[in-house]
Design a protein around this motif. Structure first.
Motif, short mmCIF file in Angstrom:
data_model
loop_
_atom_site.label_atom_id
_atom_site.label_comp_id
_atom_site.label_asym_id
_atom_site.label_seq_id
_atom_site.Cartn_x
_atom_site.Cartn_y
_atom_site.Cartn_z
N LEU A 54 0.80 -1.17 0.20
CA LEU A 54 0.12 -0.20 0.10
C LEU A 54 0.77 1.54 0.25
O LEU A 54 1.53 2.14 0.51
N HIS A 55 1.01 1.64 -0.96
CA HIS A 55 2.11 3.23 -1.42
C HIS A 55 1.77 4.41 -0.43
O HIS A 55 0.67 4.45 -0.17
N CYS A 91 5.23 -1.94 8.20
CA CYS A 91 6.13 -2.55 8.27
C CYS A 91 7.24 -0.93 7.48
O CYS A 91 8.66 -1.30 7.59
N GLY A 92 6.58 0.21 6.84
CA GLY A 92 7.03 1.51 6.18
C GLY A 92 8.00 0.86 5.01
O GLY A 92 8.14 -0.44 4.12
N LYS A 93 8.81 1.74 4.70
CA LYS A 93 9.69 1.50 3.49
C LYS A 93 11.01 2.05 2.98
O LYS A 93 10.97 3.45 3.68
N SER A 145 9.58 6.43 4.53
CA SER A 145 8.11 6.24 4.94
C SER A 145 7.43 5.60 5.36
O SER A 145 7.73 3.89 5.44
N PRO A 146 7.08 6.05 7.01
CA PRO A 146 6.92 5.30 7.59
C PRO A 146 5.61 4.50 7.63
O PRO A 146 5.08 3.16 7.96
N GLY A 147 4.65 4.88 6.63
CA GLY A 147 3.19 4.31 6.43
C GLY A 147 3.31 3.43 5.27
O GLY A 147 1.71 2.85 5.81
N ASN A 252 10.04 -2.59 3.61
CA ASN A 252 10.07 -2.90 2.47
C ASN A 252 11.22 -2.07 2.14
O ASN A 252 11.55 -0.74 2.70
N LEU A 253 12.51 -2.55 0.96
CA LEU A 253 13.42 -1.47 0.69
C LEU A 253 13.51 -1.68 -0.86
O LEU A 253 13.55 -2.75 -1.58
#
Ligand SMILES: Cc1cc2nc3c(=O)[nH]c(=O)nc-3n(C[C@H](O)[C@H](O)[C@H](O)COP(=O)(O)OP(=O)(O)OC[C@H]3O[C@@H](n4cnc5c(N)ncnc54)[C@H](O)[C@@H]3O)c2cc1C
Length: 413
Positions: A54-55, A91-93, A145-147, A252-253
């Protein structure tokens, strides 16, 4: 055979068609809605085969439709998943520059993210290493991006379809449209599983929404719409992280992407079930549903696609040669591994195991301008609305995108 018809006919029970039905009912619970899906199960195409990310709305230029709907759509889908007890991995990105030349891209993404209303910040090497100990940043900087969240996409669409049916939406599986009678506002369709394949049913509608994903251009052409456009299918193959490897990914990486092409690059994505996937590739597919080997190859489409690629290479529009060098051959494991090692240098061949997951992007191409289209494209016709280029983040943004589709359509509700 003549059917009673419905106010709204939606072609395609992917995330776009389903969320559109959901939002139409929110606005007018009395609408009669039918969704036609040619497959026997939902989720056989993009909506059941994507990364499930979910971007947060970082990538898109603020003037685009993607920017307009991504942040709001992601929030609404997250809330909805929570209400429905669908597991979400919060989990953020992290976005990292794989080379020094890509570092300025972080500032562009930071600015775009902030303008779009996403929560984003630049982090230093210590912060980066605490989030992704095995990750690589060429400059020690990265974007956080924590969201950003991850869901299992098939669970989302199955739940949504079930709820819609309870609210009276007819979802007809295994039904394919053969002909469109635009003036009469009716379609002729056939049950794919019918023993008697001559049984044709005529179905009337007041308004038709074309949410046919990879086939949306073909449907639109029947209405005289989007004739300059064709969908080019790009295959996204994934690998799984070997559970026996020593890597642990809690976020995410992603790489800093080439902002000239609509692909985000090979990334590492942890899923709610504890698995970690690497991918997807963005390699040309030889058919719109050519998920495996020679299955469903479309020779004429493939020849046209090769011609389009050759022309793109010569013109080098949107830095196409960089895409071809860096992404077009990622289907070959050693080449894929090299891409993945730009993010995680210690990754080895044994750390990647095959994954059954493979998706195909319905990427729109303008044959006149020779350009891959980056934004969503919505075209309204006579009693019909066509959603062309429902590429990422259409899954994330689906509820907000559905509102936008309804707003831009000529349907009076
Ligand atoms: C590899 C990959 C990774 C992605 N990752 C992400 C991500 O992490 N986050 C994100 O937000 N987005 C992601 N996306 C994009 C996202 O999956 C799509 O934007 C979204 O699923 C599009 O939904 P859709 O309903 O338009 O298409 P689809 O899910 O393809 O649905 C269209 C449906 O229409 C049906 N259909 C077609 N023609 C007919 C016909 N004539 N009659 C009846 N039915 C018909 C098809 O069978 C299909 O089920 C990814 C996509 C891919 C391919």
């Amino acid at each position: 055979m003549k059917n009673e018809g419905s106010d709204v006919l939606i072609i395609g029970a992917g995330m776009v068609g389903l969320s559109l039905a959901h939002q139409l009912l929110e606005k007018n619970p009395n609408l009669s809605i039918t969704i036609i899906e040619k497959e026997f199960q939902i989720g056989k195409h993009s909506s059941g085969r994507n990364s499930g990310v979910l971007h947060a709305g970082v990538y898109y230029e603020p003037s685009t439709l993607k920017a307009r709907v991504c942040v709001d759509g992601a929030k609404r889908l997250k809330d909805w998943c929570q209400e429905q007890n669908i597991e979400i991995l919060k989990c953020g990105k992290v976005i990292t520059p794989q080379t020094k030349e890509l570092d300025p891209g972080l500032d562009i993404l930071l600015k775009r993210g902030q303008q779009n209303g996403a929560v984003v910040s630049i982090i230093n090497n210590d912060e980066f290493k605490s989030l992704v100990p095995d990750g690589f940043s060429s400059t020690g900087r990265a974007l956080w991006s924590p969201g950003t969240c991850v869901v299992k996409p098939i669970k989302v669409i199955q739940k949504l379809a079930g709820l819609l049916e309870k609210r009276g939406v007819k979802i007809r599986l295994g039904v394919k449209v053969l002909e469109f009678n635009v003036k009469a506002r009716s379609v002729s369709m056939i049950e794919v599983n019918s023993a008697n394949s001559n049984v044709v049913e005529t179905y009337d509608y007041n308004h038709l929404f074309n949410c046919a994903g990879c086939q949306a251009d073909r449907v639109a052409h029947n209405f005289g719409i989007g004739k300059d456009f064709i969908i080019l299918p790009f295959k996204g193959i994934y690998w799984k992280l070997n559970p026996e490897s020593n890597f642990k990914f809690k976020t995410n990486l992603y790489p800093v992407p080439d902002l000239n092409v609509p692909f985000l690059g090979v990334h590492v994505t942890p899923a709610p079930d504890g698995t970690v996937s690497l991918g997807p590739t963005a390699i040309p597919a030889w058919g719109r549903e050519n998920y495996k080997g020679l299955e469903k190859i479309e020779p004429m489409m493939a020849i046209g696609f090769l011609g389009d690629i050759a022309r793109q290479w010569v013109a080098n529009k949107n830095g196409f040669r960089r895409y071809a060098r860096e992404q077009a051959f990622n289907g070959i494991k050693p080449i894929f591994l090299k891409s993945a090692q730009e993010l995680v240098p210690k990754l080895r061949d044994r750390d990647l195991i095959p994954s059954e997951k493979v998706g195909i992007r319905a990427q729109l191409f303008n044959r006149k301008s020779g350009k891959l289209i980056q934004d969503f494209l919505l075209e309204d016709g006579e009693s019909s609305t066509h959603i062309l280029n429902a590429i990422s983040p259409a899954f994330t943004a689906s509820f907000a995108l559905a509102d936008l589709i309804i707003e831009k359509s000529s349907l009076n509700i």
